[in-house]
Design a protein around this motif. Structure first.
Motif, mmCIF file in Angstrom:
data_model
loop_
_atom_site.group_PDB
_atom_site.id
_atom_site.type_symbol
_atom_site.label_atom_id
_atom_site.label_comp_id
_atom_site.label_asym_id
_atom_site.label_seq_id
_atom_site.Cartn_x
_atom_site.Cartn_y
_atom_site.Cartn_z
ATOM 1 N N ILE A 228 -2.110 7.571 6.532
ATOM 2 C CA ILE A 228 -2.261 7.687 7.989
ATOM 3 C C ILE A 228 -3.048 6.509 8.537
ATOM 4 O O ILE A 228 -2.673 5.914 9.555
ATOM 5 C CB ILE A 228 -2.931 9.035 8.358
ATOM 6 N N TRP A 229 -4.116 6.116 7.852
ATOM 7 C CA TRP A 229 -4.919 4.970 8.279
ATOM 8 C C TRP A 229 -4.083 3.697 8.295
ATOM 9 O O TRP A 229 -4.163 2.910 9.254
ATOM 10 C CB TRP A 229 -6.121 4.819 7.345
ATOM 11 N N VAL A 230 -3.262 3.483 7.277
ATOM 12 C CA VAL A 230 -2.408 2.298 7.201
ATOM 13 C C VAL A 230 -1.419 2.288 8.357
ATOM 14 O O VAL A 230 -1.236 1.255 9.019
ATOM 15 C CB VAL A 230 -1.695 2.205 5.839
ATOM 16 N N VAL A 231 -0.793 3.407 8.620
ATOM 17 C CA VAL A 231 0.194 3.488 9.696
ATOM 18 C C VAL A 231 -0.480 3.256 11.044
ATOM 19 O O VAL A 231 0.006 2.452 11.870
ATOM 20 C CB VAL A 231 0.937 4.842 9.672
ATOM 21 N N VAL A 232 -1.585 3.918 11.315
ATOM 22 C CA VAL A 232 -2.289 3.751 12.594
ATOM 23 C C VAL A 232 -2.742 2.310 12.764
ATOM 24 O O VAL A 232 -2.580 1.717 13.838
ATOM 25 C CB VAL A 232 -3.482 4.735 12.691
ATOM 26 N N ARG A 233 -3.291 1.735 11.714
ATOM 27 C CA ARG A 233 -3.767 0.347 11.802
ATOM 28 C C ARG A 233 -2.619 -0.635 12.018
ATOM 29 O O ARG A 233 -2.739 -1.573 12.783
ATOM 30 C CB ARG A 233 -4.527 -0.006 10.524
ATOM 31 N N SER A 234 -1.485 -0.398 11.340
ATOM 32 C CA SER A 234 -0.352 -1.326 11.513
ATOM 33 C C SER A 234 0.290 -1.160 12.894
ATOM 34 O O SER A 234 0.827 -2.129 13.432
ATOM 35 C CB SER A 234 0.684 -1.125 10.418
ATOM 36 N N LEU A 235 0.231 0.017 13.475
ATOM 37 C CA LEU A 235 0.758 0.200 14.826
ATOM 38 C C LEU A 235 -0.140 -0.444 15.865
ATOM 39 O O LEU A 235 0.322 -0.875 16.930
ATOM 40 C CB LEU A 235 0.928 1.692 15.139
ATOM 41 N N TRP B 162 -4.340 14.063 -3.376
ATOM 42 C CA TRP B 162 -3.248 14.030 -2.398
ATOM 43 C C TRP B 162 -3.803 13.931 -0.971
ATOM 44 O O TRP B 162 -3.248 13.219 -0.133
ATOM 45 C CB TRP B 162 -2.344 15.255 -2.526
ATOM 46 N N ALA B 163 -4.885 14.626 -0.697
ATOM 47 C CA ALA B 163 -5.499 14.537 0.635
ATOM 48 C C ALA B 163 -5.988 13.120 0.901
ATOM 49 O O ALA B 163 -5.782 12.582 1.995
ATOM 50 C CB ALA B 163 -6.650 15.535 0.751
ATOM 51 N N CYS B 164 -6.612 12.498 -0.093
ATOM 52 C CA CYS B 164 -7.077 11.109 0.070
ATOM 53 C C CYS B 164 -5.902 10.159 0.279
ATOM 54 O O CYS B 164 -5.977 9.244 1.117
ATOM 55 C CB CYS B 164 -7.890 10.678 -1.149
ATOM 56 N N LEU B 165 -4.822 10.360 -0.476
ATOM 57 C CA LEU B 165 -3.636 9.521 -0.288
ATOM 58 C C LEU B 165 -3.064 9.691 1.117
ATOM 59 O O LEU B 165 -2.630 8.711 1.746
ATOM 60 C CB LEU B 165 -2.572 9.858 -1.338
ATOM 61 N N ALA B 166 -3.059 10.905 1.615
ATOM 62 C CA ALA B 166 -2.556 11.148 2.971
ATOM 63 C C ALA B 166 -3.435 10.457 4.005
ATOM 64 O O ALA B 166 -2.921 9.837 4.955
ATOM 65 C CB ALA B 166 -2.493 12.649 3.246
ATOM 66 N N VAL B 167 -4.748 10.509 3.835
ATOM 67 C CA VAL B 167 -5.663 9.832 4.762
ATOM 68 C C VAL B 167 -5.429 8.329 4.739
ATOM 69 O O VAL B 167 -5.359 7.687 5.785
ATOM 70 C CB VAL B 167 -7.132 10.178 4.425
ATOM 71 N N LEU C 185 0.826 -1.210 0.000
ATOM 72 C CA LEU C 185 0.000 0.000 0.000
ATOM 73 C C LEU C 185 0.860 1.260 0.000
ATOM 74 O O LEU C 185 0.578 2.217 -0.724
ATOM 75 C CB LEU C 185 -0.929 0.010 1.210
ATOM 76 N N MET C 186 1.902 1.268 0.795
ATOM 77 C CA MET C 186 2.754 2.456 0.880
ATOM 78 C C MET C 186 3.482 2.688 -0.446
ATOM 79 O O MET C 186 3.592 3.828 -0.904
ATOM 80 C CB MET C 186 3.747 2.328 2.042
ATOM 81 N N VAL C 187 3.976 1.616 -1.068
ATOM 82 C CA VAL C 187 4.626 1.760 -2.377
ATOM 83 C C VAL C 187 3.614 2.270 -3.401
ATOM 84 O O VAL C 187 3.924 3.148 -4.208
ATOM 85 C CB VAL C 187 5.267 0.422 -2.828
ATOM 86 N N GLY C 188 2.398 1.741 -3.360
ATOM 87 C CA GLY C 188 1.352 2.199 -4.271
ATOM 88 C C GLY C 188 1.048 3.674 -4.098
ATOM 89 O O GLY C 188 0.869 4.401 -5.077
#
Length: 98
Positions: free
Chosen positions: A89-96, A81-86, A45-48
């Motif tokens: 952030i969601w991916v990072v929060v969920r993985s943490l 870009w705003a959607c990509l940032a959301v 997801l992050m690479v995408g």
């Protein structure tokens, strides 16, 4: 006109077909093989996000240099870009949280 000459309309159609194909491929893989991709889902997801963001930015810059920008193109660019940032952030929060 040479039959192999790429017109702007053909280039746009090819770009659209490529993007839709990538979406369908990704969705199909996600539905068929979720267990296989589970361990690499976050990096994928992050690479995408990065690849899409870079490509989108380069295309936006190219189009702005070729002609004057239309207001809604810039609005959609920044909305994307705003959607990509959301999503990032969601991916990072969920993985943490795992």
């Amino acid at each position: 006109m040479d039959q192999h000459e790429l017109t702007p309309a053909t280039a746009k159609g090819a770009e659209l077909a490529s993007g839709l194909g990538a979406i369908a491929l990704g969705a199909g893989l996600a539905l068929i093989a979720p267990d296989i991709f589970r361990d690499i889902a976050v990096p994928l997801l992050m690479v995408g996000i990065v690849v899409h963001g870079v490509g989108m930015t380069l295309k936006h810059q190219f189009e702005r240099s070729a002609r004057s920008s239309i207001w809604w193109e810039s609005a959609l660019f920044w909305l994307c870009w705003a959607c990509l940032a959301v999503v990032a952030i969601w991916v990072v929060v969920r993985s943490l949280g795992d």
